[in-house]
Design a protein around this motif. Structure first.
Motif, PDB file in Angstrom:
ATOM      1  N   ILE A   1       0.851  -1.202   0.000  1.00  0.00           N
ATOM      2  CA  ILE A   1       0.000   0.000   0.000  1.00  0.00           C
ATOM      3  C   ILE A   1       0.879   1.242   0.000  1.00  0.00           C
ATOM      4  N   GLU A   2       0.739   2.009  -1.041  1.00  0.00           N
ATOM      5  CA  GLU A   2       1.536   3.232  -1.174  1.00  0.00           C
ATOM      6  C   GLU A   2       0.604   4.350  -1.630  1.00  0.00           C
TER       7      GLU A   2
ATOM      8  N   TRP B   1       4.099   6.328   7.386  1.00  0.00           N
ATOM      9  CA  TRP B   1       3.708   6.562   8.776  1.00  0.00           C
ATOM     10  C   TRP B   1       2.195   6.528   8.903  1.00  0.00           C
ATOM     11  N   PHE B   2       1.562   7.072   7.884  1.00  0.00           N
ATOM     12  CA  PHE B   2       0.103   7.144   7.882  1.00  0.00           C
ATOM     13  C   PHE B   2      -0.504   5.756   7.648  1.00  0.00           C
ATOM     14  N   THR B   3       0.018   5.051   6.657  1.00  0.00           N
ATOM     15  CA  THR B   3      -0.580   3.754   6.323  1.00  0.00           C
ATOM     16  C   THR B   3      -0.267   2.685   7.368  1.00  0.00           C
ATOM     17  N   ILE B   4       0.952   2.654   7.866  1.00  0.00           N
ATOM     18  CA  ILE B   4       1.316   1.573   8.793  1.00  0.00           C
ATOM     19  C   ILE B   4       0.543   1.702  10.117  1.00  0.00           C
ATOM     20  N   SER B   5       0.414   2.936  10.612  1.00  0.00           N
ATOM     21  CA  SER B   5      -0.346   3.096  11.869  1.00  0.00           C
ATOM     22  C   SER B   5      -1.801   2.692  11.654  1.00  0.00           C
TER      23      SER B   5
ATOM     24  N   ILE C   1      -8.122   4.882   4.804  1.00  0.00           N
ATOM     25  CA  ILE C   1      -7.721   5.465   3.518  1.00  0.00           C
ATOM     26  C   ILE C   1      -8.589   6.682   3.179  1.00  0.00           C
ATOM     27  N   PHE C   2      -9.909   6.521   3.370  1.00  0.00           N
ATOM     28  CA  PHE C   2     -10.828   7.588   2.972  1.00  0.00           C
ATOM     29  C   PHE C   2     -11.245   8.407   4.186  1.00  0.00           C
TER      30      PHE C   2
END
Lengths: 368, 247
Positions: A44-45, A171-175, A301-302
């Motif tokens: 996920i990027e 940082w945003f996706t992993i948390s 994500i949203f």
């Protein structure tokens, strides 16, 4: 409703023995969370880089080459010179997401301090990528304009991004992924446990004894709290070490909240198991309930504030939404108890209601 | 003989399907009561209803004079149940299974172990208590299951097809145990579809399509039907009642 703790303990001990002797559960508890965070963490990027951009340089001047160099240096684009006649063809074939046609007078106009033209063509079928591309290009062009024309703006904006200065998307996706993985794992593990007892027929024997539904529910949840906690810890360590996610909050507060989230999700799994009574059906329901809201409605994500009113209200009953707030708050912003009181309260409420619902829905009669 | 189980006009329906159709009978203390019938006759449904596992549509069930509909939690310590489908957790050892069953009746591990040893001696069970259940023979599993449902010393034991799928020799040994229990004052309520096992019962009820079509002692049934063995008794009664159900 009287509660006999010795029966809860007996149930929990029995469950522990099943877990220890069942390789599938142990693998699911320990290996799956690490595998999921590594897989999704790398896959996920949300940022785009190395976007292929075709350059049709009709100017062929030092200024146009400098523009291309600056595009390349930003890291967002991978400029490729185009010498054909139809620049739309590679975009139609999905070989490139953008194209820049540099006007033949580009270099001359810059020298003469006149407006210079570049036409940018973007593949609008991927709106997000197109939007980000134009934003990147605008930034680069603004910089070029300042450098080349030597002009200065009337004002200067100095932007400082708090909590994530590099705007590192990981940082945003992993948390957020931590919330998804811990939730899914917890729901899945307990979703099977009571339906397994129904399928094997052992529930019939249990219900003929003095054990009460609340004792079965609590006894079933207890060992999985420990297992899910280990899973959460492994995900936490992976996030901190491999992905380098900072942790700015209070560690004890985080784990207390994580504990409540785990119990909430385990209780949800138990409720699914109690209603479904079949392992296959439980698995399907828990995949849908555990994964879909986590990915789509939790704010992972949203953004929740951009959702239609109905879905915004729906997110109120999702533990994933509240733990997402907690996780990102504690990890990145270093939020404290008072900042996270509402999410914490909602999680506790959800946890309590799920346990009550599981006990109420626990059918003690056997159909044919 | 005092009555321990009294069933009055029991009917159980699942939607439009009538699984048990207005049956009544009584079982005396210390009796072995045989519940016979083909698969799907309604035997298991009756046992489940008595153990409070299936909701009854109408009628009443009394154990030691207490109505199960209103006093189930009072009745549960007085009953032991060995189900047909599941008896023991295969990935647990004999001892772990027994101690788990004991804990369900609020017995601590010391009491559970003491009671396990007493019951193993009573049933002459010689297997290693630390053996996993999955490694036991069918007959041994049934003995351990019986011990598990006797742990809390119930007054009446419900055995649903206890000898299904085990060897003939093990069946004989198991029925010897049942008779021993009866001799010691326990009431045993057993379902079976083996007619030869019915000879051990004080009373047998023949079930067909949710109804009791015969209820008497094995000897009386043989006498009434003028048959020499219970297989013939069953065939004769079934053939006599067949027309009634088919019409």
């Amino acid at each position: 409703m009287s509660l006999d703790l010795s029966r809860v303990k007996a149930m929990a001990l029995k469950e522990c023995k099943h877990i220890i002797r069942d390789k599938f559960t142990v693998i699911m508890g320990f290996c799956l969370p690490i595998a999921l965070i590594l897989f999704f963490g790398f896959v996920i990027e949300l940022n785009y880089d190395n976007i292929n951009i075709l350059i049709k340089d009709d100017s062929n001047s030092g200024q146009s080459r400098e523009f291309v160099e600056k595009l390349k240096a930003g890291g967002y684009f991978n400029p490729v010179y185009f010498f054909g006649s139809d620049i739309l063809e590679p975009i139609n074939k999905n070989q490139s997401a953008a194209a820049a046609i540099i006007d033949k007078d580009f270099g001359k106009n810059i020298k003469n301090l006149k407006p210079a033209k570049i036409q940018i063509l973007l593949d609008g079928s991927d709106g997000q990528k197109a939007g980000l591309s134009i934003s990147y290009i605008s930034g680069i062009l603004e910089q070029i304009t300042k450098d080349l024309y030597g002009g200065k703006s009337a004002y200067e904006i100095r932007t400082r991004f708090l909590f994530n200065p590099q705007l590192n998307g990981k940082w945003f996706t992993i948390s957020g992924l931590m919330v998804v993985i811990i939730g899914l794992l917890s729901i899945l593990m307990t979703a099977l446990t009571i339906s397994k007892e129904w399928e094997k027929g052992s529930m019939e024997l249990l219900l003929s004894t003095r054990i009460k539904p609340i004792e079965i529910v609590l006894g079933k949840i207890a060992p999985y709290i420990f297992l899910s906690f280990i899973g959460a810890l492994l995900v936490f360590i992976t996030a901190r070490t491999i992905f380098g996610i900072p942790f700015n909050g209070n560690i004890l507060l985080f784990w207390i909240m994580c504990f409540i989230y785990i119990v909430s999700c385990l209780s949800l799994g138990i409720l699914i198991s109690v209603i479904a009574r079949q392992q296959q059906l439980s698995m399907m329901i828990s995949m849908v309930i555990g994964l879909m809201p986590s990915m789509l409605l939790s704010g992972f994500i949203f953004p929740i504030e951009n959702m239609p009113l109905f879905f915004r209200i729906l997110t109120f009953i999702l533990p994933q939404r509240w733990f997402m707030e907690i996780c990102r708050g504690v990890f990145l912003r270093g939020a404290g108890f008072t900042d996270l009181f509402l999410p914490l309260f909602m999680l506790c409420l959800f946890c309590f209601l799920m346990i009550i619902a599981a006990c109420k829905k626990f059918k003690t009669d056997i159909e044919i | 003989m005092d009555t321990i189980l009294d069933i009055k006009n029991l009917t159980i329906k699942f939607g439009s399907f009538t699984a048990v159709d207005n049956i009544s009978f009584s079982v005396g203390k210390g009796e072995i009561f045989g519940f016979l019938g083909a698969n799907g006759a309604g035997k298991t449904t009756v046992i489940r209803a008595i153990c409070g596992l299936t909701n009854i549509t109408s009628g009443a069930i009394f154990i030691n004079g207490a109505n199960i509909s209103s006093r189930l939690s009072f009745i549960k310590p007085h009953i032991g149940y060995m189900s047909q489908k599941f008896t023991l957790y295969k990935d647990l050892t004999i001892k772990e299974n027994i101690l788990f069953s004991a804990a369900l009746y609020s017995m601590d591990s010391r009491q559970g172990i003491k009671r396990m040893n007493e019951l193993f001696e009573y049933t002459n069970f010689k297997e290693n208590e630390n053996e996993f259940v999955k490694n036991l023979s069918g007959g041994s599993k049934q003995v351990v299951s019986l011990c598990a449902c006797l742990l809390h010393n119930p007054d009446i034991i419900f055995l649903d097809e206890p000898t299904a799928g085990i060897s003939p020799a093990s069946r004989v040994l198991f029925w010897n145990l049942i008779r021993k229990l009866s001799g010691d004052g326990k009431t045993v309520f057993a379902t079976t579809h083996y007619m030869d096992e019915a000879r051990y019962c004080f009373q047998i009820a023949l079930m067909r399509a949710g109804k009791i079509i015969a209820l008497d002692s094995p000897e009386n049934l043989k006498r009434i039907t003028a048959c020499d063995n219970l297989d013939d008794v069953f065939i004769k009664i079934i053939s006599e009642t067949k027309g009634n159900y088919e019409s």
